[in-house]
Design a protein around this motif. Structure first.
Motif, mmCIF file in Angstrom:
data_model
loop_
_atom_site.group_PDB
_atom_site.id
_atom_site.type_symbol
_atom_site.label_atom_id
_atom_site.label_comp_id
_atom_site.label_asym_id
_atom_site.label_seq_id
_atom_site.Cartn_x
_atom_site.Cartn_y
_atom_site.Cartn_z
ATOM 1 N N GLU A 33 47.627 53.360 2.183
ATOM 2 C CA GLU A 33 46.880 54.461 1.577
ATOM 3 C C GLU A 33 47.509 54.866 0.244
ATOM 4 O OE1 GLU A 33 44.893 58.655 3.157
ATOM 5 O OE2 GLU A 33 46.817 58.015 3.991
ATOM 6 N N ASP A 205 43.043 57.485 -2.759
ATOM 7 C CA ASP A 205 42.155 57.491 -1.591
ATOM 8 C C ASP A 205 42.027 58.911 -1.053
ATOM 9 O OD1 ASP A 205 41.877 54.600 -1.375
ATOM 10 O OD2 ASP A 205 43.962 54.597 -0.698
ATOM 11 N N ARG A 206 43.138 59.653 -1.147
ATOM 12 C CA ARG A 206 43.169 61.020 -0.624
ATOM 13 C C ARG A 206 43.973 61.881 -1.585
ATOM 14 N NH1 ARG A 206 46.540 63.077 4.031
ATOM 15 N NH2 ARG A 206 47.079 60.889 4.335
ATOM 16 N N GLN A 218 43.416 69.023 1.675
ATOM 17 C CA GLN A 218 43.546 67.583 1.479
ATOM 18 C C GLN A 218 42.267 66.913 1.938
ATOM 19 O OE1 GLN A 218 46.318 65.520 4.220
ATOM 20 N NE2 GLN A 218 46.802 67.546 5.040
ATOM 21 N N GLY A 219 41.940 65.811 1.275
ATOM 22 C CA GLY A 219 40.719 65.088 1.609
ATOM 23 C C GLY A 219 40.437 64.037 0.561
ATOM 24 N N THR A 220 39.302 63.352 0.709
ATOM 25 C CA THR A 220 38.901 62.363 -0.291
ATOM 26 C C THR A 220 38.620 63.079 -1.612
ATOM 27 O OG1 THR A 220 36.543 62.568 0.215
ATOM 28 C CG2 THR A 220 37.813 60.962 1.510
ATOM 29 N N PRO A 221 38.673 62.353 -2.723
ATOM 30 C CA PRO A 221 38.332 62.989 -4.000
ATOM 31 C C PRO A 221 36.968 63.686 -3.962
ATOM 32 C CG PRO A 221 39.340 60.859 -4.405
ATOM 33 C CD PRO A 221 39.151 60.960 -2.915
ATOM 34 N N GLU A 222 35.994 63.053 -3.325
ATOM 35 C CA GLU A 222 34.656 63.647 -3.232
ATOM 36 C C GLU A 222 34.680 64.954 -2.446
ATOM 37 O OE1 GLU A 222 30.100 62.338 -1.962
ATOM 38 O OE2 GLU A 222 31.808 61.135 -1.303
ATOM 39 N N ASP A 223 35.429 64.989 -1.356
ATOM 40 C CA ASP A 223 35.481 66.192 -0.512
ATOM 41 C C ASP A 223 36.109 67.371 -1.246
ATOM 42 O OD1 ASP A 223 34.184 65.209 1.680
ATOM 43 O OD2 ASP A 223 35.992 64.721 2.814
#
Length: 369
Positions: A33, A205-206, A218-223
């Protein structure tokens, strides 16, 4: 069944003297990751990276790599390599000697070192530069040498401490894509510290957003971009426009009360943890639409409409940026064409672009979600 974490930071607290920098922090990172630690100066992201690397010692908690406790191990025994912000290259050594330095410390044979150095130079586009000194290289080339030195020892985890901050903007764009491509190709686990939102978005990725020694979200770039969990995250991820309003929560709907510059608006709760009372709204300049006061605009369900006056207009490139005055406040709105200063306008913000949170004094009272 969830894959166990490759790197596990558990209940870790770190401080310097009487000052606590990281407080009871937990973080899991999976093998292969690419994780970006994102935050402003002083948030604790570099302290977290240095503690994982072994250069700072926690006063509580643990760090595990592949179920192996490395909390008390010295840096060179952890299976990690750190690329510093300053690159930290030896000025008196050649490119080849710098790349092979870690292997020399490991007492590898000359043949092994030479083969590995040649491999790294080829991988990083440094062919033909092996005999040069760092002073004879460009900033991008020095960054690649530092990366080659880190990768030459075949680490389990690659740690990157703002390695692009010393590069000019044009080179930075190229190098960040090179690092990401290389990480994917090698399948290496990487942790990257940065204060640059766009850099984190395109590389990771995160994203782990830090604030005052804690993980804020924390999360995906989109989130983290589209679903910020707090006012802090919304602002940090570019939603710089802020408005204060009164809201009433009823079932699955929020009613935003009529104000001096907006009609009453009913929008969906959409899983937000909100209580009735004062709220703050945030939205991005590019998310809003600008129209003349007499222009007909199709009403979108749940969209917020504001009425104001153009205070100033600028052209940052690709669009026109308008400062729209609402009484004593100003918001920024982007548009494809320029409106005239002093013109009365309508601003429409779609429901999905509105980030709504209880005002700070009520945040603790909002229902858990």
């Amino acid at each position: 069944m969830t894959e166990p974490a490759f790197l596990k930071v558990e209940r870790m607290s770190v401080g310097y003297g009487p000052t606590t920098v990281l407080d009871n922090l937990d973080l899991d990172i999976h093998k292969g990751e690419f994780v970006a630690l994102l935050g402003s100066s002083g948030c604790g992201k570099t302290t977290l990276l240095r503690t994982i690397a072994g250069f700072s010692k926690p006063f509580s908690g643990s760090i595990q790599v592949a179920s192996r406790d490395v909390t008390q191990m010295p840096p060179d025994k952890r299976g990690m390599a750190l690329v510093f912000q300053s690159y930290a290259l030896w000025p008196h050594m050649t490119v080849a000697q710098n790349i092979g330095y870690g292997l020399k410390l490991q007492k590898r044979s000359k043949d092994v070192i030479e083969a590995r150095v040649n491999e790294m130079q080829s991988l990083l586009g440094l062919g033909g530069l092996g005999a040069r000194k760092p002073a004879q290289l460009s900033g991008g080339q020095r960054q690649r040498v530092a990366l080659g030195r880190a990768l030459a020892i075949d680490p389990e985890i690659l740690l990157l401490d703002e390695p692009l901050s010393n590069l000019d903007a044009r080179i930075r764009l190229t190098v960040r894509h090179e690092i990401r491509s290389l990480q994917k190709r090698l399948g290496i686990t990487a942790i990257h510290v940065t204060h640059d939102r766009e850099e984190a978005m395109v590389m990771a990725d995160r994203i782990v957003i830090m604030n005052a020694g804690r993980i804020e979200q924390q999360g995906t770039p989109e989130d983290v971009y589209n679903k910020p969990a707090s006012l802090f995250v919304a602002a940090f991820m570019g939603a710089e426009n802020v408005l204060s309003m009164q809201a009433r929560v009823s079932g699955e709907q929020i009613e935003l009360a009529e104000g001096a510059f907006n009609p009453s608006t009913v929008t969906a709760l959409s899983g937000r943890a909100l209580a009735s009372g004062p709220v703050q709204l945030r939205f991005r300049a590019e998310a809003a639409r600008l129209a003349g006061s007499r222009d007909a605009v199709a009403a979108e369900p749940g969209a917020l409409e504001l009425r104001g006056r153009i205070a100033s207009v600028s052209y940052p490139g690709g669009h026109w940026r308008h400062a729209v005055r609402l009484g004593n406040d100003e918001i920024l709105v982007d548009a494809d064409s320029a409106f005239a200063e002093g013109e009365t306008v309508k601003v429409h913000i779609p429901a999905h672009s509105l980030f709504i949170f209880n005002a700070p004094q009520l945040a603790a009272a909002a229902p858990a979600h």
